[in-house]
Design an enzyme around this catalytic site. Structure first.
Site, mmCIF file in Angstrom:
data_model
loop_
_atom_site.group_PDB
_atom_site.id
_atom_site.type_symbol
_atom_site.label_atom_id
_atom_site.label_comp_id
_atom_site.label_asym_id
_atom_site.label_seq_id
_atom_site.Cartn_x
_atom_site.Cartn_y
_atom_site.Cartn_z
ATOM 1 N N LYS A 104 0.733 -1.275 0.061
ATOM 2 C CA LYS A 104 0.048 -0.068 0.097
ATOM 3 C C LYS A 104 0.799 1.285 -0.111
ATOM 4 O O LYS A 104 0.233 2.442 -0.173
ATOM 5 C CB LYS A 104 -0.820 0.016 1.198
ATOM 6 C CG LYS A 104 -1.559 -1.032 1.446
ATOM 7 C CD LYS A 104 -2.437 -1.736 0.221
ATOM 8 C CE LYS A 104 -3.008 -3.048 0.484
ATOM 9 N NZ LYS A 104 -1.839 -4.024 0.552
ATOM 10 N N GLU A 425 -7.323 -9.261 2.071
ATOM 11 C CA GLU A 425 -6.936 -10.202 1.156
ATOM 12 C C GLU A 425 -6.948 -11.583 1.407
ATOM 13 O O GLU A 425 -6.964 -11.796 2.848
ATOM 14 C CB GLU A 425 -5.321 -9.971 0.691
ATOM 15 C CG GLU A 425 -5.058 -8.415 0.072
ATOM 16 C CD GLU A 425 -3.584 -8.338 -0.113
ATOM 17 O OE1 GLU A 425 -3.142 -7.461 -0.872
ATOM 18 O OE2 GLU A 425 -2.919 -8.911 0.747
ATOM 19 N N SER A 451 -4.542 -11.237 -2.282
ATOM 20 C CA SER A 451 -2.844 -11.078 -2.477
ATOM 21 C C SER A 451 -2.590 -11.245 -3.764
ATOM 22 O O SER A 451 -2.750 -12.074 -4.406
ATOM 23 C CB SER A 451 -2.540 -11.925 -1.370
ATOM 24 O OG SER A 451 -0.816 -11.816 -1.770
#
Length: 537
Positions: A104, A425, A451
């Site tokens: 992120k 995720e 993911s």
């Protein structure tokens, strides 16, 4: 206020450049970035500017995966963007170098750069080296899949423990074409990182040199008046999308690139992924679906020869400006092709897949779209009966205990941006399926996300999400579901009368969080198909 932090009288006449350091001991992805930040500051100071280093947060997806803490992962993208914007805006810095490592970090930094629109360069912290487990190259995904293999009795608890101890050997981001490496490559193709930045090893000398060059480059951008929105154009985002597809990159790019584009005033939709996906082939034989690590890509020259190959084939816009101050075509002039003996990147005439692996599915289960990651190895169609779970945790437990069987379509709902909140995720359940040998015989559908390390027959980002009354909320155990990656459809084989009756009986669940950052995100965020942005149009 500035004399005690190291300013001298002459420094006040220089451009002040903020160095956003995402250093942290929270994760190996970022554990070395304090040194890289100092190298970037040195580059600024040596070329006539005055650098000021400041910090912002990172979280560890890998450590939080499969826990309640993972709900903070996507939220951290917004916190990172907000915090960088806050510091640069408050202090009045003239430019910015941001250095990030984990997933992120990268979109968060780019969102801030686009909002601020001050000269800026992003530096990727670099990929990790593979681990060595009993002579085999390993990484974090091997550990997650090892849990399922251990549950199935295919490896022992001692072998799993050895895998855990050896898969992560040092600093750097997860070593396949997972989300971190995907986003780093996308940002270089976008033009916001210097050539080569996206495919360097974290602890290599060239990474510190990359940071020094970034410090110098931001001053050149400042002198020439080149700002992020001059670089982050629609055509540049199309270059980033094409690069992600060619590399076989993470589904998270479908979430992050629209969010970055939104900050730059560019509207990307799922239709853009469909349009470009029909033209661009998958060429990278990279993990998780392929054989090679990002280190292997770095060893053959990184993505520069790939970009040149795509440009020569008319699949990139060569006139886009980059942070070098030149166009992409000018940056790529003279780039040599890959060595003929390499096998990491396939030639255009012999692709792994002739069109995108990121397949946008639509149908009565996902009226506003969903994202499937179809490498071709999973097959192109799947039909089965729903086995429904209202959280990732419940699904994961039932996969490990053998409840989930071949032929099931696992439904994980109420895990979207608002419902989770935070859109966790699903690496734990997808890895458990692979580890139990069910990767080809079980499909997984969720309004959460995946993911970059996830593989198998998986569909995420289902919109509208269950928490706002999307069809996923109405599915019951045993309902027939069909996924067709060729027709690009996802179909719930239940009569309209049954759907209507279930909709009439459905009630929205109570918010899981009513205070704090997760509650704030749930109130503000848009849908996954819009990038789960928190500052709407």
């Amino acid at each position: 206020m500035l004399y005690p932090v190291g300013f001298r009288p002459e420094d006040f006449a220089k451009p002040q450049i903020g160095i956003a350091s995402l250093w942290s001991q929270v994760t190996p992805c970022n554990m070395h970035i304090d040194g890289l930040a100092r190298a970037a500051a040195q580059g600024v100071d040596q070329h006539g500017g005055k650098a000021v280093i400041f910090g912002t947060i990172t979280i560890s997806d890998g450590i939080a995966m499969g826990t309640e803490g993972m709900k903070y992962s996507l939220v951290s993208r917004e916190v990172i963007a907000d915090s960088i914007e806050t510091v640069i805006g408050c202090e009045g810095f003239d430019g910015l170098v941001a250095i990030g490592g984990c997933d992120k970090n990268m979109p968060g930094c780019l969102i801030a750069m686009a909002r601020l629109d001050r000269p800026a360069v992003f530096v990727y912290g670099g990929t990790i080296r593979p681990g060595n487990t009993a002579g085999r190259a390993t990484d974090i995904v091997d550990v997650f899949e090892g849990i399922g293999a251990c549950a199935e009795g295919r490896i022992t608890a001692e072998q799993l423990a050895e895998l855990e101890r050896t898969a992560i050997p040092g600093p750097g981001s997860c070593g396949g074409m997972y989300t971190a490496n995907t986003m780093a490559c996308a940002i270089e193709a976008l033009g916001m990182s210097l050539p080569g930045s996206s495919t360097q090893v974290a602890d290599a000398l060239e990474k510190a040199e990359d940071c020094q060059r970034a410090g110098a480059a931001v001053l050149q951008l400042l002198a020439r008046g080149i700002r992020p929105r001059d670089i982050m154009t629609r055509e540049a985002f199309e270059n980033a999308i094409a690069t992600v597809i060619a590399l076989g990159g993470s589904t998270n790019a479908v979430l992050h690139l629209p969010a970055m584009a939104h900050a730059a005033g560019v509207r990307l939709t799922l239709a853009d992924w469909e349009r470009l996906g029909a033209r661009v082939p998958v060429l990278g034989d990279l993990r998780p679906s392929g054989r090679y690590h990002a280190l292997d890509l770095a060893a053959i020259g990184g993505i520069r020869p790939l970009l040149r190959m795509l440009l020569d084939a008319g699949l990139l816009h060569g006139g886009c400006l980059t942070c070098t101050g030149r166009t992409l075509a000018e940056d790529l002039a003279g780039v040599a092709p890959y060595p003929p003996e390499q096998r990491v990147i396939r030639p255009l005439h012999d692709p792994i897949k002739p069109d995108s692996h990121l397949v946008i599915l639509r149908g009565n289960l996902a009226p506003e779209g969903a994202v499937a990651k179809i490498s071709g190895k999973e097959g192109l169609r799947f039909a089965g009966r729903a086995r429904c779970f209202d959280s990732e945790d419940e699904a994961y437990a039932r996969i490990l205990d053998g409840t989930v069987q071949a032929g099931d379509v696992v439904i994980i709902r109420y895990e979207g941006p608002k419902g989770g909140p935070g859109m966790r995720e699903m690496l734990s359940p997808t890895s458990a399926l692979m580890g139990r040998g069910l990767g080809a015989s079980v499909a997984l559908i969720t309004d959460g996300r995946f993911s970059g390390g996830s593989r198998g027959f998986v569909v995420g980002h289902v919109t509208p999400e269950a928490a706002v009354g999307g069809p996923l909320a109405l599915v019951a155990d045993g309902d027939p579901i069909e996924i067709d990656a060729v027709a690009r459809t996802i179909t719930w084989r239940v009569s309209e009368e049954t759907q209507a009756a279930r909709r009439a009986a459905w009630r929205p669940p109570a918010p899981r969080y009513t205070r704090g950052v997760l509650a704030k995100f749930a109130r503000l965020c848009a849908s996954a198909s819009e990038g789960a942005i928190t500052d709407g149009w």
